[in-house]
Design a protein around this motif. Structure first.
Motif, PDB file in Angstrom:
ATOM      1  N   ASN A   1      62.701  12.911  35.370  1.00  0.00           N
ATOM      2  CA  ASN A   1      62.794  13.325  36.788  1.00  0.00           C
ATOM      3  C   ASN A   1      63.612  14.586  37.036  1.00  0.00           C
ATOM      4  OD1 ASN A   1      61.089  11.392  37.850  1.00  0.00           O
ATOM      5  ND2 ASN A   1      62.734   9.868  37.865  1.00  0.00           N
ATOM      6  N   HIS A   2      64.081  15.213  35.974  1.00  0.00           N
ATOM      7  CA  HIS A   2      64.823  16.461  36.109  1.00  0.00           C
ATOM      8  C   HIS A   2      63.927  17.523  36.777  1.00  0.00           C
ATOM      9  CE1 HIS A   2      67.464  19.644  33.826  1.00  0.00           C
ATOM     10  NE2 HIS A   2      67.194  20.015  35.051  1.00  0.00           N
ATOM     11  N   ALA A   3      62.716  17.693  36.247  1.00  0.00           N
ATOM     12  CA  ALA A   3      61.801  18.716  36.780  1.00  0.00           C
ATOM     13  C   ALA A   3      61.426  18.385  38.223  1.00  0.00           C
ATOM     14  CB  ALA A   3      60.547  18.791  35.914  1.00  0.00           C
ATOM     15  N   LYS A   4      61.130  17.134  38.479  1.00  0.00           N
ATOM     16  CA  LYS A   4      60.711  16.732  39.828  1.00  0.00           C
ATOM     17  C   LYS A   4      61.817  17.026  40.842  1.00  0.00           C
ATOM     18  CE  LYS A   4      60.247  12.623  42.221  1.00  0.00           C
ATOM     19  NZ  LYS A   4      60.321  11.192  42.098  1.00  0.00           N
TER      20      LYS A   4
ATOM     21  N   TYR B   1      57.957  32.102  42.947  1.00  0.00           N
ATOM     22  CA  TYR B   1      57.072  31.926  41.783  1.00  0.00           C
ATOM     23  C   TYR B   1      55.582  31.946  42.148  1.00  0.00           C
ATOM     24  CZ  TYR B   1      61.496  30.498  39.785  1.00  0.00           C
ATOM     25  OH  TYR B   1      62.796  30.484  39.372  1.00  0.00           O
ATOM     26  N   ASP B   2      54.794  32.393  41.152  1.00  0.00           N
ATOM     27  CA  ASP B   2      53.331  32.356  41.315  1.00  0.00           C
ATOM     28  C   ASP B   2      52.750  31.103  40.675  1.00  0.00           C
ATOM     29  OD1 ASP B   2      53.125  35.105  42.363  1.00  0.00           O
ATOM     30  OD2 ASP B   2      53.830  35.632  40.364  1.00  0.00           O
ATOM     31  N   GLY B   3      53.593  30.310  40.058  1.00  0.00           N
ATOM     32  CA  GLY B   3      53.092  29.094  39.434  1.00  0.00           C
ATOM     33  C   GLY B   3      54.200  28.360  38.701  1.00  0.00           C
ATOM     34  N   VAL B   4      53.922  27.099  38.406  1.00  0.00           N
ATOM     35  CA  VAL B   4      54.875  26.280  37.658  1.00  0.00           C
ATOM     36  C   VAL B   4      54.169  25.801  36.392  1.00  0.00           C
ATOM     37  CG1 VAL B   4      56.331  24.216  37.723  1.00  0.00           C
ATOM     38  CG2 VAL B   4      55.958  25.517  39.813  1.00  0.00           C
ATOM     39  N   VAL B   5      54.858  25.923  35.263  1.00  0.00           N
ATOM     40  CA  VAL B   5      54.258  25.505  33.991  1.00  0.00           C
ATOM     41  C   VAL B   5      55.027  24.313  33.454  1.00  0.00           C
ATOM     42  CG1 VAL B   5      53.882  26.232  31.586  1.00  0.00           C
ATOM     43  CG2 VAL B   5      53.437  27.827  33.454  1.00  0.00           C
ATOM     44  N   CYS B   6      54.298  23.292  32.974  1.00  0.00           N
ATOM     45  CA  CYS B   6      55.014  22.189  32.338  1.00  0.00           C
ATOM     46  C   CYS B   6      54.584  22.113  30.875  1.00  0.00           C
ATOM     47  CB  CYS B   6      54.763  20.870  33.055  1.00  0.00           C
ATOM     48  SG  CYS B   6      53.067  20.429  33.250  1.00  0.00           S
TER      49      CYS B   6
ATOM     50  N   HIS C   1      54.384  15.678  41.288  1.00  0.00           N
ATOM     51  CA  HIS C   1      55.103  14.949  42.338  1.00  0.00           C
ATOM     52  C   HIS C   1      56.130  15.846  43.020  1.00  0.00           C
ATOM     53  CE1 HIS C   1      53.290  11.305  40.718  1.00  0.00           C
ATOM     54  NE2 HIS C   1      53.623  10.741  41.865  1.00  0.00           N
ATOM     55  N   GLY C   2      56.797  16.682  42.212  1.00  0.00           N
ATOM     56  CA  GLY C   2      57.780  17.602  42.774  1.00  0.00           C
ATOM     57  C   GLY C   2      57.132  18.566  43.754  1.00  0.00           C
ATOM     58  N   LEU C   3      56.013  19.155  43.334  1.00  0.00           N
ATOM     59  CA  LEU C   3      55.380  20.179  44.183  1.00  0.00           C
ATOM     60  C   LEU C   3      54.716  19.575  45.422  1.00  0.00           C
ATOM     61  CD1 LEU C   3      53.767  22.761  41.736  1.00  0.00           C
ATOM     62  CD2 LEU C   3      55.668  23.093  43.307  1.00  0.00           C
TER      63      LEU C   3
END
Ligand SMILES: CCCCCCCCCCCCC/C=C/[C@@H](O)[C@H](CO)NC(=O)CCCCCCCCCCCCCCC
Ligand SMILES: Nc1ncnc2c1ncn2[C@@H]1O[C@H](COP(=O)(O)OP(=O)(O)OP(=O)(O)O)[C@@H](O)[C@H]1O
Ligand SMILES: [Ca+2]
Length: 574
Positions: free
Chosen positions: A171-174, A185-190, A202-204
């Motif tokens: 849940n750090h990223a979320k 940002y233009d995007g998020v990469v996982c 879920h975060g976004l």
């Protein structure tokens, strides 16, 4: 040599340039965005690269060794440039290849690099700034290494700047996505598996709803589309979302799809229990077989991806079935059916039709349709624009929802070995065509697969067909429906009176009276929601058409004309 074209049209560059030790004719059709050359060796093979698939162009310094061989010797000072481009290989795999052209004329060399760079600048859908989350513990624990060795060099080649976060806990990223300045940002990469993707999603989505004042706990709330694209660098155990949207789990291929700025809308299901939001799902919501596998495998995380085979075997032997009632609304708005022979592919007309329907709904209440990818500035603008019109949007969607709730509900009661609801095919290396091969990525529906109680042998036959070309639905004990929403209540929770909603209570209650309780005494199973367990067995699910977007383009048709392409002449195509 440069050809003159009427005013307003971009010229076509045709030059004889050096390639290796020889010369070849190189053409850049700026109007059509196509770079072509015939390789002086390799049997005169022709190369065609759309400018949308060029990664980068660089002026190249030739080293001493290169300059002292062949034709180089005759040139006082050769000038060269290198083009990095996407090379498509078998099984949807992409490579980054490069080719270096040279000539003696500095002006000509500059003209070429300038023209190519200008064409790259025109690719507005390409990301310039990305936020990257790496799960160092996903899959075989290779996430960090994969990113550093295979992905970061490509991003830097394509001049993409990144902020990298290595996650320290689940849940750090979320949580982080609720705090960051997302408009930067233009995007998020996982970098990780389906679980990591789910966190970022879920975060976004959560952030988007929070910022728009939408209560996620309301199962009927119309959700606001999330336009920041997510890129998946596969480094997990199943990597189903990546495989089903790209056609392969390969970090380099995914990085290249991000660089060229691909965009693939995706349906998302919201899952609620008793007016409480539980989770979103994009791939598999599975009760019974896949829920039990997941629950057992969580205790065996140390085994890595193998844990699923171990728990799968155990769960298969246990052969548990579960009694419950499933009620669903068939998806009438979409053109396809789960028994179609054709699958969802790049540019799918069924998903396009759903996109159009969505655009019309949004247009009615003054919302800008977000089907096309916008630049960062436009994204911020459209977001503010949405703030103005969000109330109109909510009001129209609420009344649409009420109308939809009145539509037909089908109710099925029974004993099930597995209940699987999939928003996409769920293709993955274990099941290359997926649990529902004809499911669509972005048609606003899910395929609901009901596997009723049957013998172990029959269940095995069904399972095996998920891994080969045979039809997994062609059994008397398997039913499949295309749905836009569904509810499930297990027999146990029905008996305990803990139904999903009041509507559900009425509907299921009637059935219980019609069919007296049976002797099935097996405990509830667990829902597997994209690889995470849900706490509740009674759930209410609604598909939200194209709620989010990925840096992907869907699975491309196998390019049959590739061979023909490389044998036809440059003159014929340009
Ligand atoms: C004879 C072999 C039959 C094998 C049938 C295999 C069908 C495989 C279908 C995979 C579908 C994956 C759907 C994606 C789900 C993801 O959102 C989720 C998160 O990553 N992954 C899982 O839940 C992870 C789910 C992992 C499931 C693994 C299932 C392994 C079953 C093994 C059964 C063995 C029977 C042997 C009998 C002698
Ligand atoms: N630093 C961390 N420590 C522990 N757990 C983490 C960390 N970062 C992320 N996670 C959690 O790990 C879970 C699993 O990660 P991930 O999906 O990357 O791998 P996987 O489970 O092996 O792959 P798959 O989901 O494809 O089966 C995610 O749900 C995520 O929340
Ligand atoms: Ca779908």
């Amino acid at each position: 040599m440069e050809q003159q074209l009427p005013a307003g049209r971009r010229p076509r560059l045709v030059s004889s340039l050096g390639l290796g030790q020889r010369c070849c004719e190189v053409t850049l059709d700026q109007e059509r965005g196509l770079l072509a050359w015939r390789h002086p060796r390799r049997g005169g093979e022709n190369y065609f690269v759309p400018t949308s698939e060029i990664i980068a162009v660089e002026e190249t310094e030739l080293n001493k060794k290169q300059r002292n061989t062949g034709k180089w010797q005759k040139l006082a000072k050769p000038h060269a440039f290198t083009v990095y481009y996407v090379k498509k290989a078998r099984n949807h795999r992409w490579w980054c290849r490069d080719v270096t052209f040279w000539c003696g004329d500095e002006n000509l060399c500059n003209q070429w690099t300038q023209a190519l760079k200008e064409l790259l600048e025109m690719q507005k859908c390409r990301p310039k700034q990305l936020l990257v989350y790496i799960n160092p513990y996903g899959g075989k624990r290779q996430g960090k290494k994969i990113y550093e060795q295979k992905v970061a060099p490509l991003f830097s080649l394509a001049s993409i700047s990144t902020d990298v976060v290595i996650t320290e806990h689940a849940n750090h990223a979320k949580d982080n996505l609720f705090e960051v300045n997302i408009n930067k940002y233009d995007g998020v990469v996982c970098v990780g598996g389906d679980g990591m993707f789910s966190e970022v999603m879920h975060g976004l989505i959560g952030r988007m709803q929070k910022d728009s004042g939408i209560d996620q706990n309301n199962p009927k709330a119309p959700l606001v589309q999330c336009n920041i694209r997510i890129g998946i660098i596969p480094a997990g155990s199943t990597d189903c979302v990546c495989y089903s949207t790209v056609g392969i789990s390969d970090p380099v291929t995914s990085a290249l799809h991000i660089i060229v700025g691909d965009s693939q809308p995706l349906d998302v299901s919201s899952v609620h229990h008793n007016n409480t939001f539980l989770k979103y799902s994009v791939s598999l919501l599975g009760y019974g077989f896949y829920g039990d596998i997941l629950k057992d495998s969580e205790k065996k995380r140390w085994m890595g991806p193998m844990r699923y085979d171990y728990s799968g075997f155990k769960t298969f032997l246990s052969h548990h079935y579960y009694e419950g009632t499933i009620s669903f609304q068939p998806a009438k708005h979409t053109l396809g059916s789960p028994r179609d022979k054709d699958s969802c592919r790049t540019g799918c007309y069924i998903c396009k039709e759903s996109e159009q329907q969505l655009a019309e709904q949004q247009k009615k209440c003054g919302l800008k349709h977000e089907g096309t990818v916008s630049s960062k500035a436009e994204h911020v603008f459209s977001y503010m624009h949405r703030q103005d019109t969000v109330q109109t949007w909510l009001a129209t969607q609420r009344s649409r929802q009420t109308e939809e709730d009145e539509e037909e509900w089908k109710v099925i009661k029974g004993k099930f070995l597995a209940i699987n609801a999939v928003n996409m095919s769920c293709a993955c290396p274990r099941s290359p065509k997926g649990l529902s091969p004809a499911a669509h990525l972005a048609d606003g529906s899910a395929d609901l697969i009901l596997v009723r109680k049957c013998s172990r042998f029959d269940f095995l036959r069904h399972l095996v067909r998920n891994t080969n070309q045979d039809d997994q639905f062609d059994f008397s004990f398997v039913d499949v429906y295309r749905v836009k929403s569904f509810q499930f209540t297990s027999k146990l929770s029905e008996d305990n009176g803990s139904n999903v909603t009041d509507i559900g209570k009425k509907r299921f209650g009637q059935f219980c009276r019609d069919h007296p309780a049976c002797c099935c005494n097996i405990a509830d199973s667990t829902w597997n929601c994209d690889g995470e367990t849900l706490d509740s067995s009674a759930i209410e699910v609604r598909v939200h058409c194209q709620l989010m977007k990925l840096f992907a383009r869907g699975i491309e048709e196998n390019c049959k004309d590739e061979a023909a392409y490389s044998h036809s002449s440059i003159e014929h195509l340009l």
